[in-house]
Write a protein that holds these residues in place. Structure first.
Motif, mmCIF file in Angstrom:
data_model
loop_
_atom_site.group_PDB
_atom_site.id
_atom_site.type_symbol
_atom_site.label_atom_id
_atom_site.label_comp_id
_atom_site.label_asym_id
_atom_site.label_seq_id
_atom_site.Cartn_x
_atom_site.Cartn_y
_atom_site.Cartn_z
ATOM 1 N N UNK A 66 -18.306 5.643 9.562
ATOM 2 C CA UNK A 66 -18.961 6.187 10.742
ATOM 3 C C UNK A 66 -20.029 7.193 10.318
ATOM 4 N N UNK A 67 -20.970 7.459 11.230
ATOM 5 C CA UNK A 67 -21.995 8.456 10.957
ATOM 6 C C UNK A 67 -21.365 9.850 11.006
ATOM 7 N N UNK A 68 -21.532 10.670 9.961
ATOM 8 C CA UNK A 68 -20.940 12.011 9.964
ATOM 9 C C UNK A 68 -21.508 12.872 11.086
ATOM 10 N N UNK A 69 -20.688 13.755 11.623
ATOM 11 C CA UNK A 69 -21.143 14.699 12.632
ATOM 12 C C UNK A 69 -22.100 15.688 11.969
ATOM 13 N N UNK A 70 -23.283 15.939 12.560
ATOM 14 C CA UNK A 70 -24.246 16.862 11.942
ATOM 15 C C UNK A 70 -23.665 18.266 11.779
ATOM 16 N N UNK A 71 -24.178 18.979 10.796
ATOM 17 C CA UNK A 71 -23.703 20.335 10.506
ATOM 18 C C UNK A 71 -23.736 21.219 11.743
ATOM 19 N N UNK A 72 -24.844 21.190 12.481
ATOM 20 C CA UNK A 72 -25.041 22.101 13.606
ATOM 21 C C UNK A 72 -24.125 21.804 14.788
ATOM 22 N N UNK A 73 -23.452 20.670 14.783
ATOM 23 C CA UNK A 73 -22.542 20.322 15.876
ATOM 24 C C UNK A 73 -21.072 20.537 15.515
ATOM 25 N N UNK A 74 -20.804 21.032 14.319
ATOM 26 C CA UNK A 74 -19.417 21.178 13.885
ATOM 27 C C UNK A 74 -18.794 22.501 14.337
ATOM 28 N N UNK A 75 -19.604 23.487 14.666
ATOM 29 C CA UNK A 75 -19.125 24.808 15.086
ATOM 30 C C UNK A 75 -18.183 25.408 14.044
ATOM 31 N N UNK A 76 -18.689 25.438 12.819
ATOM 32 C CA UNK A 76 -17.937 25.982 11.683
ATOM 33 C C UNK A 76 -18.684 27.174 11.123
ATOM 34 N N UNK A 77 -17.985 28.299 10.955
ATOM 35 C CA UNK A 77 -18.566 29.455 10.294
ATOM 36 C C UNK A 77 -18.370 29.343 8.797
ATOM 37 N N UNK A 78 -19.369 29.787 8.033
ATOM 38 C CA UNK A 78 -19.300 29.660 6.573
ATOM 39 C C UNK A 78 -19.765 30.973 5.962
ATOM 40 N N UNK A 79 -18.876 31.617 5.220
ATOM 41 C CA UNK A 79 -19.217 32.846 4.512
ATOM 42 C C UNK A 79 -19.359 32.511 3.032
ATOM 43 N N UNK A 80 -20.609 32.553 2.541
ATOM 44 C CA UNK A 80 -20.903 32.190 1.168
ATOM 45 C C UNK A 80 -20.644 33.369 0.228
ATOM 46 N N UNK A 81 -20.462 33.052 -1.032
ATOM 47 C CA UNK A 81 -20.228 34.081 -2.041
ATOM 48 C C UNK A 81 -21.406 35.042 -2.133
ATOM 49 N N UNK A 82 -22.629 34.551 -1.935
ATOM 50 C CA UNK A 82 -23.826 35.388 -2.047
ATOM 51 C C UNK A 82 -24.190 36.062 -0.728
ATOM 52 N N UNK A 83 -23.409 35.784 0.347
ATOM 53 C CA UNK A 83 -23.582 36.356 1.688
ATOM 54 C C UNK A 83 -24.772 35.794 2.439
ATOM 55 N N UNK A 84 -25.880 35.465 1.764
ATOM 56 C CA UNK A 84 -27.027 34.770 2.380
ATOM 57 C C UNK A 84 -27.574 35.493 3.598
ATOM 58 N N UNK A 85 -27.681 36.818 3.525
ATOM 59 C CA UNK A 85 -28.303 37.570 4.608
ATOM 60 C C UNK A 85 -29.821 37.434 4.528
ATOM 61 N N UNK A 86 -30.479 37.464 5.680
ATOM 62 C CA UNK A 86 -31.932 37.394 5.711
ATOM 63 C C UNK A 86 -32.497 38.764 5.341
ATOM 64 N N UNK A 87 -33.247 38.875 4.250
ATOM 65 C CA UNK A 87 -33.691 40.193 3.781
ATOM 66 C C UNK A 87 -34.685 40.883 4.705
ATOM 67 N N UNK A 88 -35.436 40.110 5.504
ATOM 68 C CA UNK A 88 -36.465 40.682 6.372
ATOM 69 C C UNK A 88 -35.921 41.069 7.741
ATOM 70 N N UNK A 89 -34.620 40.864 7.968
ATOM 71 C CA UNK A 89 -33.990 41.193 9.246
ATOM 72 C C UNK A 89 -33.045 42.372 9.083
ATOM 73 N N UNK A 90 -32.936 43.180 10.145
ATOM 74 C CA UNK A 90 -31.949 44.250 10.134
ATOM 75 C C UNK A 90 -30.544 43.664 10.225
ATOM 76 N N UNK A 91 -29.553 44.510 10.042
ATOM 77 C CA UNK A 91 -28.167 44.070 10.179
ATOM 78 C C UNK A 91 -27.933 43.488 11.573
ATOM 79 N N UNK A 92 -28.400 44.180 12.598
ATOM 80 C CA UNK A 92 -28.223 43.685 13.960
ATOM 81 C C UNK A 92 -28.880 42.334 14.181
ATOM 82 N N UNK A 93 -30.089 42.168 13.630
ATOM 83 C CA UNK A 93 -30.787 40.889 13.774
ATOM 84 C C UNK A 93 -30.080 39.787 13.004
ATOM 85 N N UNK A 94 -29.564 40.104 11.821
ATOM 86 C CA UNK A 94 -28.804 39.125 11.056
ATOM 87 C C UNK A 94 -27.587 38.641 11.837
#
Length: 220
Positions: A66-94
């Motif tokens: 079957x066709x896999x369900x797209x990432x954006x439709x899985x409703x899964x949170x993912x916390x990466x080892x590197x955290x992957x925060x957006x450097x140009x955004x404040x904490x609140x914006x992130x």
């Protein structure tokens, strides 16, 4: 309920695992290179198994043929080892990135639990490692996922900060009551956090156990 059956050929071995879990913390424990992160990536939809099935709460993420369900439709949170925060955004914006308008009422208890309300106007480069981890954790939960994946999120922290963040993970799990699937190669961390520990070696689950009840200490 999360049900996972995965077969995927990796360069050094065949990843072949099968497990299921309810609303608990499941720890994937084992040495580096044993396939732990690949399991998370298959569940998230970042890579696909060669064979198998992944189902969460009756929703099929992947089934062979079957066709896999797209990432954006899985409703899964993912916390990466590197955290992957957006450097140009404040904490609140992130934290608010990706939230629908008006869908942020649940953020206040999250922010209070991990103690980062005072950091909302700061940028990632102004934060300590522990603060970045807390921001990334809140961001992962802010979208109200049905499942949270955590890939060695505490490995870069010093011992005291690591233990404080473990306590916060346990408290957030008590609040959220969704499956947490956490990767670590630290036995003490696995025993402290896991309701169930799955030992992975060369792509196979070789053991599983339920450690004693969780205990938390107050954060300073």
């Amino acid at each position: 309920m999360l049900s996972v059956t995965i077969q995927k050929r990796l360069p050094d071995f065949l990843l072949d695992v099968s497990f299921s879990t309810g609303q608990e913390i499941v720890v994937l424990f084992g040495p580096s290179g044993s396939g732990k992160t690949t399991i998370l990536n298959c569940i998230a939809g970042l890579v696909h198994p060669d064979e198998g099935e992944i189902v969460l709460n009756g929703r099929t993420f992947y089934r062979q043929g079957q066709k896999p369900l797209p990432v954006q439709k899985r409703n899964v949170g993912y916390l990466f080892q590197e955290y992957a925060l957006f450097p140009h955004m404040t904490v609140g914006q992130n934290i608010r990135y990706g939230l629908k308008t008006g869908n942020a009422l649940h953020l206040e208890p999250l922010l209070s639990t991990v103690g980062i309300v005072h950091l909302l106007e700061k940028y990632p480069h102004q934060l300590s490692g522990g603060q970045k981890q807390r921001v990334a954790l809140v961001r992962a939960l802010a979208t109200e996922p049905d499942l949270l994946l955590l890939d060695e999120p505490l490995s870069a922290l010093d011992a005291d900060t690591r233990r404080q963040c473990q306590d916060e993970l346990l408290r957030l799990h008590d609040m959220w009551r969704i499956p947490f699937l956490l990767v670590t190669h630290d036995r003490e961390e696995a025993e402290r956090l896991g309701d169930t520990i799955l030992l992975l070696e060369n792509g196979n689950l070789v053991d599983g156990d339920k450690p004693k009840s969780h205990t938390t200490t107050s954060s300073s």
